[in-house]
Design a protein around this motif. Structure first.
Motif, PDB file in Angstrom:
ATOM      1  N   ILE A 191       0.799  -1.198   0.034  1.00 36.96           N
ATOM      2  CA  ILE A 191       0.155   0.026  -0.007  1.00 36.96           C
ATOM      3  C   ILE A 191       0.853   1.472   0.059  1.00 36.96           C
ATOM      4  O   ILE A 191       0.544   2.401  -0.667  1.00 36.96           O
ATOM      5  N   LYS A 192       1.952   1.304   0.831  1.00 36.86           N
ATOM      6  CA  LYS A 192       3.099   2.186   0.887  1.00 36.86           C
ATOM      7  C   LYS A 192       2.230   3.845   0.694  1.00 36.86           C
ATOM      8  O   LYS A 192       2.269   4.327  -0.240  1.00 36.86           O
ATOM      9  N   VAL A 193       1.964   4.210   1.897  1.00 35.66           N
ATOM     10  CA  VAL A 193       1.445   5.540   1.935  1.00 35.66           C
ATOM     11  C   VAL A 193       2.512   6.494   2.121  1.00 35.66           C
ATOM     12  O   VAL A 193       3.592   6.463   2.792  1.00 35.66           O
ATOM     13  N   ASP A 194       2.245   7.437   1.254  1.00 30.95           N
ATOM     14  CA  ASP A 194       3.345   8.877   1.554  1.00 30.95           C
ATOM     15  C   ASP A 194       3.592   9.241   2.720  1.00 30.95           C
ATOM     16  O   ASP A 194       2.506   9.556   3.387  1.00 30.95           O
ATOM     17  N   GLY A 195       4.935   9.032   3.068  1.00 35.80           N
ATOM     18  CA  GLY A 195       5.051   9.718   4.607  1.00 35.80           C
ATOM     19  C   GLY A 195       4.546   8.752   5.304  1.00 35.80           C
ATOM     20  O   GLY A 195       4.667   9.070   6.717  1.00 35.80           O
ATOM     21  N   GLY A 196       4.193   7.547   5.169  1.00 36.02           N
ATOM     22  CA  GLY A 196       3.795   6.542   6.100  1.00 36.02           C
ATOM     23  C   GLY A 196       4.404   5.602   6.665  1.00 36.02           C
ATOM     24  O   GLY A 196       5.794   5.666   6.618  1.00 36.02           O
ATOM     25  N   THR A 249       9.861  10.453   6.187  1.00 41.39           N
ATOM     26  CA  THR A 249       8.611  10.673   6.721  1.00 41.39           C
ATOM     27  C   THR A 249       7.793  12.151   6.457  1.00 41.39           C
ATOM     28  O   THR A 249       6.679  12.398   6.151  1.00 41.39           O
ATOM     29  N   LEU A 250       8.873  13.156   6.309  1.00 49.03           N
ATOM     30  CA  LEU A 250       8.468  14.236   6.315  1.00 49.03           C
ATOM     31  C   LEU A 250       8.636  14.977   4.657  1.00 49.03           C
ATOM     32  O   LEU A 250       8.260  16.025   4.414  1.00 49.03           O
TER      33      LEU A 250
END
Length: 534
Positions: free
Chosen positions: A133-138, A450-451
């Protein structure tokens, strides 16, 4: 009530909590009414973030504190901190000398809350799902060293890593590695809303109003099999978003039994000096606050601008005026109590100096005053954040080298804007995923950080972080870790400000409150019980 200071038995690696309290029974106990805990954390589901409690998405201390009660992990941080220990696993360990192959054996008869068996294939599914799934900033960045996941039978899981990673056992103790069932979670899509299903010590019932979770009810899971001892039958968590005063009033009235993050400095001072039936517990904290920079933005692209800010900001004054004894100045991204810490910013800049800052800007041919806006969130780190940014503005503007304005926004607006690069300078906090120096460096400086920082240093990413992860002995890793901190102090992609302490306030018939929050700000609600008033 006669107040006293009690120093509890020493815990591994950190100072013990300090309890200002009356005497009370340590017996705890099950049964009776639910123990009610207050928090100022806000839990919202929005169009941009519809799945706040999905383990593949959640990545802040508030949502993780819900998941840690409900979704089981292979490993867990022990009661008194230290090295992680098996939880859903019976045993885990590296099976090679290079820290690249990690194997776990699940406990026998492990079950989800609904009674279905938990198997090695569920662990494999959960890890691969977060990576897919790899959420941005996740949080999936925590699993970035995972290459493949292998299963042998129903109970054995083997992680093959891309590179050596001595911190991997810690990462398996975080909610992104939480075990979920393919019957409840799609393999390639987030689960919207506030429902959570797992095999942890509690089940969850959520009370939601207008897309916001206002109450989380944790009921002891009868099918739980793991390392934790659950000392109550039910805990309610009530949200007082951006209302520490309201949370304090609820505690005074007896509407809640305990309150945790975030109390105001004024509340902490009042409770420290008061007598009554409420106990204030102070414990070591690993929370940090810092300024982040969008180094692609024209206003702060020049390193000299960021260095000048580092040279001017007076951390001691900031802490004294805003947080009092509740925080300490910080001169590195790594807190002072973590192995590998170095005072890199103090070593480079020393005491605040306008003259030195002016020299930095002059040498770089920067026209002054430099016009900047400092952005902060109004409802995520406590009400004192606004006061903190007023002090920062005054310090920078008093130098005559900067023309700073400040602007606040709610977290649901602030966080997406920060991730999109809309802010040139912004204030953030960090509660560690686990207590290791790597977790204060890699999440911000490695690839896919993450940022979403545009700053990239090839030496840090390609050499120093991998070097540090090869060392199981974290003292041995200190050389690489110190070099990273020195580079950060020189380039200033982030500017550390302070390190905070942690506090819990509880009515004195609540037992176990001194163990209800670990150094990583993890709520351990299973430690709470009811005893006898002092």
């Amino acid at each position: 009530m006669n107040r006293k200071t009690l120093v509890l038995p020493a815990v591994i690696g950190l100072l013990a909590p300090v309890l200002a309290a009356c005497g009370s029974s340590d017996s705890g106990g099950n049964g009776g009414d639910a123990i009610v805990v207050g928090t100022t954390d806000r839990f919202t589901a929005t169009k941009d973030a519809p799945a706040p409690l999905d383990p593949a998405y959640a990545y802040d201390v508030g949502t993780w504190n819900i998941l840690r009660q409900t979704v089981q992990t292979l490993m867990v941080q022990p009661r008194g901190d230290g090295e992680p220990e098996p939880e859903a696993a019976e045993k885990c360990g590296f099976t090679d000398t290079g820290n690249e192959r990690y194997a776990c054996t699940l406990r026998k008869d492990l079950k989800f809350a609904n009674g279905d068996a938990v198997t090695a294939s569920d662990v494999k599914f959960s890890i691969e799902r977060a990576l897919r799934i790899k959420v941005d900033g996740g949080p999936e960045a925590l699993l970035s060293t995972v290459d493949t996941v292998e299963t042998k039978g129903d109970r054995e899981v083997i992680f093959h890593l891309k590179t050596a990673d001595a911190t991997f056992p810690f990462k398996l103790s975080t909610p992104v590695a939480g075990i979920v069932s393919p019957d409840d979670y799609a393999k390639d899509k987030l689960r919207d809303g506030f429902d959570v299903d797992g095999s942890g010590p509690y089940t969850l019932e959520s009370e939601v109003k207008n897309g916001e979770l206002v109450k989380a009810v944790f009921t002891k899971n009868p099918n739980y099999k793991g390392a934790l001892t659950v000392k109550n039958d039910k805990v309610e968590m009530r949200s007082f978003p951006d209302d520490a005063a309201g949370m304090g009033d609820a505690l005074d009235k007896g509407d809640i039994d305990m309150m945790t993050r975030t109390m105001t400095p004024e509340q902490i001072k009042k409770l420290s000096n008061a007598s009554g039936d409420i106990d204030l517990i102070e414990m070591p904290g690993l929370e940090i606050r810092y300024l982040g920079f969008n180094t692609d933005d024209s206003s702060v692209k020049a390193r000299a601008v960021r260095q000048a800010m580092a040279q001017i900001i007076n951390r001691a004054e900031l802490v004294s005026k805003v947080y009092g004894t509740g925080a300490e100045p910080l001169y590195s991204l790594v807190p002072a109590t973590i192995t590998g810490h170095s005072n890199s910013f103090f070593n480079k800049y020393g005491d605040p100096s306008t003259a030195k800052a002016a020299n930095l800007l002059s040498k770089a041919n920067i026209t002054t005053p430099v016009k900047l806006t400092l952005h902060y969130t109004t409802d995520h780190y406590g009400t004192a954040t606004a006061d903190e940014f007023e002090v920062l503005k005054k310090q920078l503007n008093a130098s005559g080298l900067f023309d700073v304005s400040i602007k606040g926004a709610p977290w649901k607006t602030f966080r997406p804007a920060e991730q999109k690069g809309d802010y040139e300078v912004y204030g953030m906090g960090w509660f560690p995923d686990f207590p290791d120096a790597d977790n204060y460096l890699a999440p911000f400086l490695d690839k896919d950080n993450t940022l979403g920082l545009p700053y990239a240093n090839s030496n840090i990413r390609n050499t120093l972080i991998p070097e540090s992860r090869r060392e199981a002995d974290r003292l041995t890793a200190s050389k690489s870790l110190t070099t990273i901190q020195d580079i950060v102090a020189d380039d200033v992609p982030m500017l550390p400000l302070w390190q905070g302490k942690q506090y819990i306030a509880a009515r004195d018939d609540i037992t176990g409150a001194e163990w209800a929050l670990n150094s990583s700000s993890t709520l351990q609600l299973w430690e709470l019980g009811r005893g006898v008033k002092g």
